[in-house]
Design a protein around this motif. Sequence first.
Motif, PDB file in Angstrom:
ATOM      1  N   THR A 158     -13.153  -8.824  11.492  1.00  0.00           N
ATOM      2  CA  THR A 158     -13.398  -7.207  11.025  1.00  0.00           C
ATOM      3  C   THR A 158     -14.206  -7.585   9.806  1.00  0.00           C
ATOM      4  O   THR A 158     -15.083  -6.682   9.599  1.00  0.00           O
ATOM      5  CB  THR A 158     -12.110  -6.363  10.729  1.00  0.00           C
ATOM      6  N   GLY A 159     -13.632  -8.189   8.925  1.00  0.00           N
ATOM      7  CA  GLY A 159     -14.192  -8.372   7.599  1.00  0.00           C
ATOM      8  C   GLY A 159     -15.791  -8.930   7.622  1.00  0.00           C
ATOM      9  O   GLY A 159     -16.364  -8.389   6.761  1.00  0.00           O
ATOM     10  N   ARG A 160     -16.000  -9.519   8.562  1.00  0.00           N
ATOM     11  CA  ARG A 160     -17.335 -10.223   8.562  1.00  0.00           C
ATOM     12  C   ARG A 160     -18.215  -9.405   9.515  1.00  0.00           C
ATOM     13  O   ARG A 160     -19.575  -9.377   9.349  1.00  0.00           O
ATOM     14  CB  ARG A 160     -17.129 -11.629   9.145  1.00  0.00           C
ATOM     15  N   ASP A 161     -17.647  -8.967  10.733  1.00  0.00           N
ATOM     16  CA  ASP A 161     -18.594  -8.315  11.535  1.00  0.00           C
ATOM     17  C   ASP A 161     -18.871  -6.691  11.085  1.00  0.00           C
ATOM     18  O   ASP A 161     -19.932  -6.162  11.635  1.00  0.00           O
ATOM     19  CB  ASP A 161     -18.103  -8.198  12.921  1.00  0.00           C
ATOM     20  N   PRO A 173     -13.561  -2.689   4.470  1.00  0.00           N
ATOM     21  CA  PRO A 173     -12.351  -3.226   3.496  1.00  0.00           C
ATOM     22  C   PRO A 173     -11.937  -2.166   2.683  1.00  0.00           C
ATOM     23  O   PRO A 173     -10.710  -2.069   2.537  1.00  0.00           O
ATOM     24  CB  PRO A 173     -12.832  -4.493   2.676  1.00  0.00           C
ATOM     25  N   MET A 174     -13.005  -1.361   2.042  1.00  0.00           N
ATOM     26  CA  MET A 174     -12.614  -0.335   1.019  1.00  0.00           C
ATOM     27  C   MET A 174     -11.678   0.702   1.909  1.00  0.00           C
ATOM     28  O   MET A 174     -10.815   1.180   1.202  1.00  0.00           O
ATOM     29  CB  MET A 174     -13.528   0.097   0.350  1.00  0.00           C
ATOM     30  N   LEU A 175     -12.303   1.006   2.812  1.00  0.00           N
ATOM     31  CA  LEU A 175     -11.929   2.238   3.675  1.00  0.00           C
ATOM     32  C   LEU A 175     -10.271   1.790   3.947  1.00  0.00           C
ATOM     33  O   LEU A 175      -9.391   2.704   3.858  1.00  0.00           O
ATOM     34  CB  LEU A 175     -12.374   2.245   5.018  1.00  0.00           C
ATOM     35  N   LYS A 176     -10.249   0.701   4.293  1.00  0.00           N
ATOM     36  CA  LYS A 176      -8.703   0.237   4.667  1.00  0.00           C
ATOM     37  C   LYS A 176      -7.788   0.055   3.717  1.00  0.00           C
ATOM     38  O   LYS A 176      -6.782   0.599   3.797  1.00  0.00           O
ATOM     39  CB  LYS A 176      -8.760  -1.423   5.153  1.00  0.00           C
ATOM     40  N   GLN A 177      -8.203  -0.352   2.548  1.00  0.00           N
ATOM     41  CA  GLN A 177      -7.314  -0.394   1.163  1.00  0.00           C
ATOM     42  C   GLN A 177      -7.104   1.405   0.813  1.00  0.00           C
ATOM     43  O   GLN A 177      -5.972   1.434   0.443  1.00  0.00           O
ATOM     44  CB  GLN A 177      -8.384  -1.147   0.096  1.00  0.00           C
ATOM     45  N   VAL A 188      -2.097  -1.942   7.884  1.00  0.00           N
ATOM     46  CA  VAL A 188      -3.091  -1.138   8.464  1.00  0.00           C
ATOM     47  C   VAL A 188      -4.170  -2.159   8.950  1.00  0.00           C
ATOM     48  O   VAL A 188      -4.575  -3.034   8.148  1.00  0.00           O
ATOM     49  CB  VAL A 188      -3.511  -0.325   7.121  1.00  0.00           C
ATOM     50  N   SER A 189      -4.741  -1.707   9.923  1.00  0.00           N
ATOM     51  CA  SER A 189      -5.826  -2.508  10.552  1.00  0.00           C
ATOM     52  C   SER A 189      -6.964  -1.568  11.025  1.00  0.00           C
ATOM     53  O   SER A 189      -6.655  -0.528  11.741  1.00  0.00           O
ATOM     54  CB  SER A 189      -5.478  -3.619  11.694  1.00  0.00           C
ATOM     55  N   VAL A 190      -8.060  -2.106  10.457  1.00  0.00           N
ATOM     56  CA  VAL A 190      -9.063  -0.938  10.983  1.00  0.00           C
ATOM     57  C   VAL A 190     -10.246  -2.038  11.814  1.00  0.00           C
ATOM     58  O   VAL A 190     -10.427  -2.923  11.437  1.00  0.00           O
ATOM     59  CB  VAL A 190      -9.854  -0.198   9.950  1.00  0.00           C
ATOM     60  N   ILE A 221      -1.844   1.604  12.316  1.00  0.00           N
ATOM     61  CA  ILE A 221      -0.906   1.561  11.288  1.00  0.00           C
ATOM     62  C   ILE A 221       0.329   1.217  11.809  1.00  0.00           C
ATOM     63  O   ILE A 221       1.019   1.864  12.651  1.00  0.00           O
ATOM     64  CB  ILE A 221      -0.867   2.873  10.596  1.00  0.00           C
ATOM     65  N   THR A 222       0.859   0.208  11.351  1.00  0.00           N
ATOM     66  CA  THR A 222       2.283  -0.225  11.831  1.00  0.00           C
ATOM     67  C   THR A 222       3.531   0.052  11.104  1.00  0.00           C
ATOM     68  O   THR A 222       3.298  -0.314   9.638  1.00  0.00           O
ATOM     69  CB  THR A 222       2.275  -1.865  12.294  1.00  0.00           C
TER      70      THR A 222
END
Lengths: 269, 110
Positions: free
Chosen positions: B32-35, B41-45, B62-64, B79-80
Motif C-alpha cells: 500500500t505504501g509503495r503503490d 499514509p497521511m490519511l491513514k494516520q 487501521v489499514s487503507v 479498522i480492527t
Amino acid sequence: MTKTIVVTSGKGGVGKTTTSASIATGLAKRGFKTVVIDFDVGLRNLDLIMGCERRVVYDLVNLVNQEASLHQTLIKDKRIENLYILPASQTRDKDALTIEGIARVMHKLKKSDFDYIICDSPAGIEKGAKMALYFADEAIVTTNPEVSSVRDSDRILGILQSESKRSKMNEEPVKEHLLITRYNPSRVKDGQMLSVDDIVDLLAIPLLGIIPESPSVLDCSNAGKPVILDDESEAGQAYSDAIDRLLGESKPHRFMEAPKKGLLSRLFG
Amino acid sequence: MGFFRFFRSNKEDASAKVAKDRLQVLIAHERTGRDGPDYLPMLKQDILDVIKKYVAVGDDAVSVQLDSQDDCDVLELNITLSEDSTPATQPSVDAKRRAMERRQAAAKVT
Ligand SMILES: Nc1ncnc2c1ncn2[C@@H]1O[C@H](COP(=O)(O)OP(=O)(O)OP(=O)(O)O)[C@@H](O)[C@H]1O
Ligand SMILES: [Mg+2]
C-alpha cells in the motif's frame, strides 16, 4: 535479440551469485552466447565461483570508464564454449558506475551478438542493486524460505516495477521469476520453515524453480565450478530444470519432498 | 528434539504458520505504501488519530487500500478493534486539553 536477466534479492547471502553462475553456465551449455556480469563492485566474488579469479585483468569499472575494451575485459570460460565473465572491480566502490556507462556496455554486448546477459546484483536496494536491474528484461528473484528474505524480495519486486528502464519508459513490464533457494524440505515438513506454497502465495509471481539446500554447492564453490556442472547433485539438477523452464519448457518441480525417514530416525533424528 | 516433536501436533505450534501470517500483513501494508497515492499514509494516520480519541487501539488497527475496479477506484478501509479494545479509558493529552479549554470558556460565559 539479446535478453538481459538480473538475478536479484534485496537480502544478502541468499544465493544470487551461486544462481547467476549456474544460470549463465546452463544457458551457454545449451548453445546460447552468454555473458555474466558481476555488479557487486568492491566485493567481487563471481570470478571465484566461476573459477577464473586468476585471469582477471580489467574489470567492469575499467570498461565503463573506457580504460579497456570489451574484448580485453571479457574472460572466456575454459570449460564451456560461448560463456564469458565480466568481473567487478575489487578496488573501487559502487559509485564508480553510472547508468550512461552501463548503457554503453550493454550496447556493446548487444552488438557482439550475445543471446543472454546475466546480471549478478549486489545485496541491498541501493544504487548498486538498482544499477544491476535497470536494464533487465527479466528478473530472477532469489528467495530463501525465511521471513526477512521474503519481505526483501517483495521490496525488490516493487523496485523492478517502478525503477527499471522498462517501467520508466512505459514498456512491457520486466518478466518476474521466483527462484527459491536453500530449500530444506524436512524443516518445511516439521512446520519450521515457510513452504513453496506459502512463498508463492505471498509473492504472487511465477515459480521458476526450487533449489534444495545442498552440500555440493559449497564443494563446487571451493573448486570454482558452477554447481549446475555437477550432474550428480540435487542442486545442479534443480538448476538444470530451471534453465528448461526459463526457455519455456514446462517441467514438474522436484526436490520439494523430504526423504522418507524410518521410525527410529523420526523418533531420535 | 526429534523424540518430542514426534508426539507434538505439528500444526499447532508450527512457526512457519506464524511466519506466513506475519508476512501477509506486513507485505500488504508495504505494498500500500509503495503503490498507493502519496496521501494514503497521511490519511491513514489521521484516521488512526481520530479512532484513538474514542477507542484504545494499536498503531496497526487501521489499514487503507486503494483498489481499481473497472472504471473506478475503491478506497477500502479496515479498522480492527481487538476483543479487548475498550473505550479509551485514559483520554489523550490532547483530549484533556480540549476539554479543559471548553470548560474554561463555558465558565467565562456564565
Ligand atoms: N542451494 C544451496 N545449498 C547450500 N548452500 C548454498 C546454496 N545456495 C547458496 N549457498 C551458500 O550460501 C552462501 C551465499 O551464497 P551466494 O554468495 O551465492 O549469495 P549472494 O546472494 O550472492 O550473496 P551476496 O548478497 O553477499 O552477494 C554461500 O556460502 C553459498 O555456498
Ligand atoms: Mg553475490
